[in-house]
Motif scaffolding. Structure first.
Motif, PDB file in Angstrom:
ATOM      1  N   PRO A 176       0.851  -1.183   0.000  1.00 53.61           N
ATOM      2  CA  PRO A 176       0.000   0.000   0.000  1.00 53.61           C
ATOM      3  C   PRO A 176       0.892   1.241   0.000  1.00 53.61           C
TER       4      PRO A 176
ATOM      5  N   TYR B 131      -6.249  -3.039  -8.714  1.00 53.19           N
ATOM      6  CA  TYR B 131      -5.019  -3.027  -7.918  1.00 53.19           C
ATOM      7  C   TYR B 131      -4.813  -4.394  -7.275  1.00 53.19           C
ATOM      8  N   CYS B 132      -3.576  -4.869  -7.287  1.00 51.32           N
ATOM      9  CA  CYS B 132      -3.173  -6.054  -6.549  1.00 51.32           C
ATOM     10  C   CYS B 132      -1.955  -5.698  -5.703  1.00 51.32           C
TER      11      CYS B 132
ATOM     12  N   GLU C  30      -4.632  -1.596   4.802  1.00 49.41           N
ATOM     13  CA  GLU C  30      -5.576  -2.067   3.798  1.00 49.41           C
ATOM     14  C   GLU C  30      -6.726  -1.078   3.637  1.00 49.41           C
TER      15      GLU C  30
ATOM     16  N   GLN D 235      -5.465   1.931   1.758  1.00 52.58           N
ATOM     17  CA  GLN D 235      -5.259   1.671   0.335  1.00 52.58           C
ATOM     18  C   GLN D 235      -6.583   1.680  -0.425  1.00 52.58           C
ATOM     19  N   ARG D 236      -7.609   1.091   0.155  1.00 60.06           N
ATOM     20  CA  ARG D 236      -8.916   1.091  -0.513  1.00 60.06           C
ATOM     21  C   ARG D 236      -9.440   2.510  -0.674  1.00 60.06           C
TER      22      ARG D 236
ATOM     23  N   ALA E  30      -7.329   4.271  -3.378  1.00 61.83           N
ATOM     24  CA  ALA E  30      -7.677   3.819  -4.723  1.00 61.83           C
ATOM     25  C   ALA E  30      -8.979   4.443  -5.198  1.00 61.83           C
TER      26      ALA E  30
ATOM     27  N   VAL F  33     -10.526   3.702  -8.695  1.00 62.83           N
ATOM     28  CA  VAL F  33     -10.263   2.254  -8.645  1.00 62.83           C
ATOM     29  C   VAL F  33     -11.016   1.657  -7.463  1.00 62.83           C
ATOM     30  N   HIS F  34     -11.828   0.644  -7.739  1.00 61.79           N
ATOM     31  CA  HIS F  34     -12.639   0.035  -6.676  1.00 61.79           C
ATOM     32  C   HIS F  34     -12.403  -1.475  -6.564  1.00 61.79           C
ATOM     33  N   ASP F  35     -11.523  -1.992  -7.385  1.00 62.93           N
ATOM     34  CA  ASP F  35     -11.169  -3.410  -7.368  1.00 62.93           C
ATOM     35  C   ASP F  35      -9.768  -3.518  -6.782  1.00 62.93           C
ATOM     36  N   VAL F  36      -9.685  -3.827  -5.486  1.00 63.08           N
ATOM     37  CA  VAL F  36      -8.407  -3.843  -4.762  1.00 63.08           C
ATOM     38  C   VAL F  36      -8.293  -5.165  -4.017  1.00 63.08           C
ATOM     39  N   GLU F  37      -7.170  -5.879  -4.218  1.00 61.30           N
ATOM     40  CA  GLU F  37      -6.967  -7.133  -3.500  1.00 61.30           C
ATOM     41  C   GLU F  37      -5.564  -7.196  -2.907  1.00 61.30           C
TER      42      GLU F  37
END
Length: 245
Positions: A22, A45-46, A68, A71-72, A75, A80-84
């Motif tokens: 992150p 994001y990965c 975490e 980072q969400r 993003a 960006v809303h797809d974060v893993e």
């Protein structure tokens, strides 16, 4: 005289950003990502780790959740809303088959046109400003994993689980590389990139004895890169065209 930078191609539709920690994307690439999501591109994001070793005054088990969440939120600022998070241990990422396997699986799931990662060179300035070990291991693994993802006979167990090979990655872009020859104009999205970095509040408060200035840092880099591109602010990338073998 400083060498000029070439504009990045923007004819793609889907990108996957893979970095170690992150905040890694926010130190330069986030404003570019805001530009691309504004164009309607989909970016995921990965994060290889959750950055749990990144705050000296906070124990890792607490830091993991804080970083975490930051980072969400960061993003989301740039669309960006797809974060893993893959859950590899922060600070001791090792280049090798387990990391390549995990990253190839992510690439096969997301099926991107472009993969974005961070500088994996030994230094940030091409001379003496040393890079961090996790960045180096992750970036090198990304380059190999995107080719692994397209090879049916590598990590075949993933195909047994229903994932098909993906050889559609056109290029890997490494943000902040001292060997960058390309850049993108982020003049209109610089403020959102800055806001995205500021979302890492707990982490930033621990940098430089609490005296780190995100705006000063990003503005300095962005203007210097912009001068080479012919814009007010820009973000630079080293570009690697992809072949499977």
């Amino acid at each position: 005289m400083t060498n000029p930078l070439e504009p990045l191609a923007e004819t793609w539709e889907r990108a996957l950003a893979i970095v170690a920690h992150p905040d890694d994307l926010e130190f330069g690439a986030a404003a570019a990502i805001a530009r691309w999501t504004d164009q309607g591109k989909h970016i995921a994001y990965c994060l290889v780790t959750s950055g749990e070793a990144g705050i000296d005054g906070m124990p890792p088990e607490q830091t993991r959740g804080v970083r975490e969440d930051e980072q969400r939120a960061s993003a989301a600022v740039v669309g960006v809303h797809d974060v893993e998070f893959l859950g590899f241990p922060d600070g001791i990422i090792e280049y090798g088959v387990p990391l390549r396997r995990a990253l190839a699986k992510v690439v096969r799931r997301h099926r991107p046109d472009i993969v974005i990662t961070n500088n994996f060179r030994d230094t940030w300035d091409g001379a003496i400003m040393l890079n961090q070990a996790d960045h180096i291991a992750t970036g090198r693994a990304v380059l190999d994993a995107v080719r692994d993802a397209g090879n049916r006979w590598v990590f075949t167990d993933q195909l047994d689980d229903g994932l098909e090979p993906w050889g559609g990655v056109q290029q890997v872009w490494c943000s902040g590389s001292p060997d960058a020859k390309h850049a993108v104009d982020v003049s209109d999205t610089f403020a959102r990139g800055l806001e995205s970095l500021r979302a890492h509040d707990a982490y930033l408060r621990g940098l430089g004895a609490g005296t780190f200035d995100p705006e000063e840092f990003l503005d300095g880099i962005g203007r210097a890169t912009g001068t080479r591109l012919g814009t007010r602010h820009a973000a630079q990338f080293e570009v690697f065209p992809l072949t499977l073998f």
